[in-house]
Design a protein around this motif. Structure first.
Motif: not given
Ligand code: CTP
Length: 404
Positions: A270-278, A304-309, A323-328, A338-340, A342-344
């Motif tokens: 379950v990826c709930a972290a708000a990973v910095a994109d850059w 940054n690498p995408d952990i969920l993907a 399981v991922g989160f989508a903060a929108e 779309r995020k689901r 894209k990330k698989g």
């Protein structure tokens, strides 16, 4: 169920009379029940009837004066497998939330090391009062489980949420808590990411975000309570490590990915972290100094690498369920779908993090669960612990285990 023990704390609501029925039904299933009455409850339900039904001594405040030698508070609170407070008044809920111990019931609740199940019963205005809601949120945060209140007509003539749930519902919940398989995820390995990541600019400055880690930590705790073996990979947060969870502390997205890969294989991620994109392309080894007359430094960012993907497309050890989160902040459902794709990942929990929503850093969350191409499931606004509990119940079902 024989050999299992419940400590039933009955507080002073009109619904206290239902406690007799509850004791009878638990006894029918071979569960030993020891009753504790508050002073107010004693006015509403007969200790003698409870003693006859339970076949055990009934304890009340006087006990502390006369029977301490016979059975200490601590022992009484520890000998049960489960502590049930039914009916629970606004008063006992407030005492529990604040750790007060000024009578036998509240002392036992503070001294116990066992799971606590609370069935509230009170006037709807008292239930909805911000003070009660604050106390309930605190107790859920502390790991107390609530059942009810149910909605309906009250003895006081008003209608709304505040009725004690029916004995059937309460018995069922007690049985689930007492069953050894109320840990449906026993043997399951789980990985959770939580919190922000911090991307260093120099030794003292970094890029980060407002994530508190509350949602991810609550999910890790709920998975552990359900029996899973949990690794939590957490960015820097100000909240404690959840109990029963192996927590790995990291700073950056790259560290988080490395810690996640080291935790593989797992059954669920379950990826709930708000990973910095850059992150800054370069992290200065020395603190950047202001040079007289020089222009401010320009930060060049790299992705940054995408952990969920990465986990979702892992060749060697793809978890069975990711399981991922989508903060929108804009259109929620379409962006999350779309995020689901894209990330698989298999499931995505979408939440609105617009400035007014107070999800980031807040106590509560409102999510849409998207598990496939079918309709999204809109959950009501809930505290983050309850979102976690519901998600874990869904995970257990998806893995072919019964829900906790
Ligand atoms: N995520 C991740 N690694 C990243 C970025 C995001 O693992 N480098 C995960 C988050 O933990 C979350 C999901 O991907 O489960 C979506 O995160 P979100 O911030 O909503 O999306 P981003 O990928 O950052 O996309 P954008 O910022 O463009 O919306």
């Amino acid at each position: 169920m024989s050999g299992r023990r419940v400590l039933l704390i009955i507080t002073g609501g009109i619904a206290a009379y239902k406690a007799q029925e509850l004791v009878r039904r638990l006894k029918e299933r071979g569960i030993a029940v020891r009753c504790v009455l508050t002073r107010a409850a004693k006015e509403l339900v007969s200790p003698l009837a409870l003693a006859a039904l339970s076949g055990e001594k009934v304890y009340d405040d006087l006990f502390s004066l006369t029977d301490e030698a016979e059975m200490g508070h601590i022992r009484l609170s520890r000998e049960a497998d489960l502590v049930v407070v039914a009916p629970a008044t606004a008063d006992i809920i407030a005492k529990m939330a604040h750790g007060l111990a000024d009578d036998l019931a509240s002392t036992l609740l503070l001294a116990t090391d066992k799971p606590v199940l609370v069935a509230p019963a009170m006037n709807p205005f008292m239930w909805r009062h911000p003070a009660t809601q604050r106390n309930v949120a605190q107790l859920i945060h502390d790991g107390v489980e609530f059942v009810g209140p149910a909605e309906g007509d009250m003895a006081c003539g008003e209608t709304g949420p505040g009725r004690l749930v029916e004995p059937d519902v309460l018995v069922e919940r007690i049985l689930v808590r007492l069953e050894p398989q109320s840990q449906p995820l026993r043997g399951v390995r789980a990985l959770v990411t939580s919190g922000p990541t911090c991307e260093a600019i120099d030794p003292v400055r970094f890029i980060a975000n407002r994530s508190s880690g509350r949602q991810g930590h609550a999910i890790a705790a709920a998975l552990a309570r359900a029996g899973a073996q949990v690794t939590l990979v957490s960015g820097p947060v100000a909240i404690p490590d959840p109990p029963g969870v192996h927590t790995v502390h990291v700073e950056s997205a790259r560290d988080m990915l490395a810690a996640c890969e080291a935790a593989l294989p797992v059954d669920v991620a379950v990826c709930a972290a708000a990973v910095a994109d850059w992150r800054p392309e370069m992290s200065a080894p020395q603190k950047l100094k202001k040079e007289e007359g020089a222009a401010p430094p320009v930060l060049r960012l790299v992705e940054n690498p995408d952990i969920l993907a990465t986990l979702s497309r892992h060749e060697r050890a793809r978890p069975r369920l990711v399981v991922g989160f989508a903060a929108e902040t804009g259109e929620l459902e379409a962006a999350a779908r779309r995020k689901r794709a894209k990330k698989g990942c298999d499931w995505i929990l979408a939440n609105d993090v617009s400035p007014g929503s107070q999800v980031f850093g807040g106590e509560r969350n409102q999510v849409l669960l998207i598990t496939g191409d079918g309709p999204a499931e809109a959950w009501p606004e809930l505290c983050k612990e309850e979102v976690a509990r519901r998600l874990v119940a869904r995970i257990a079902l998806a893995l072919g285990r019964t829900a906790p």
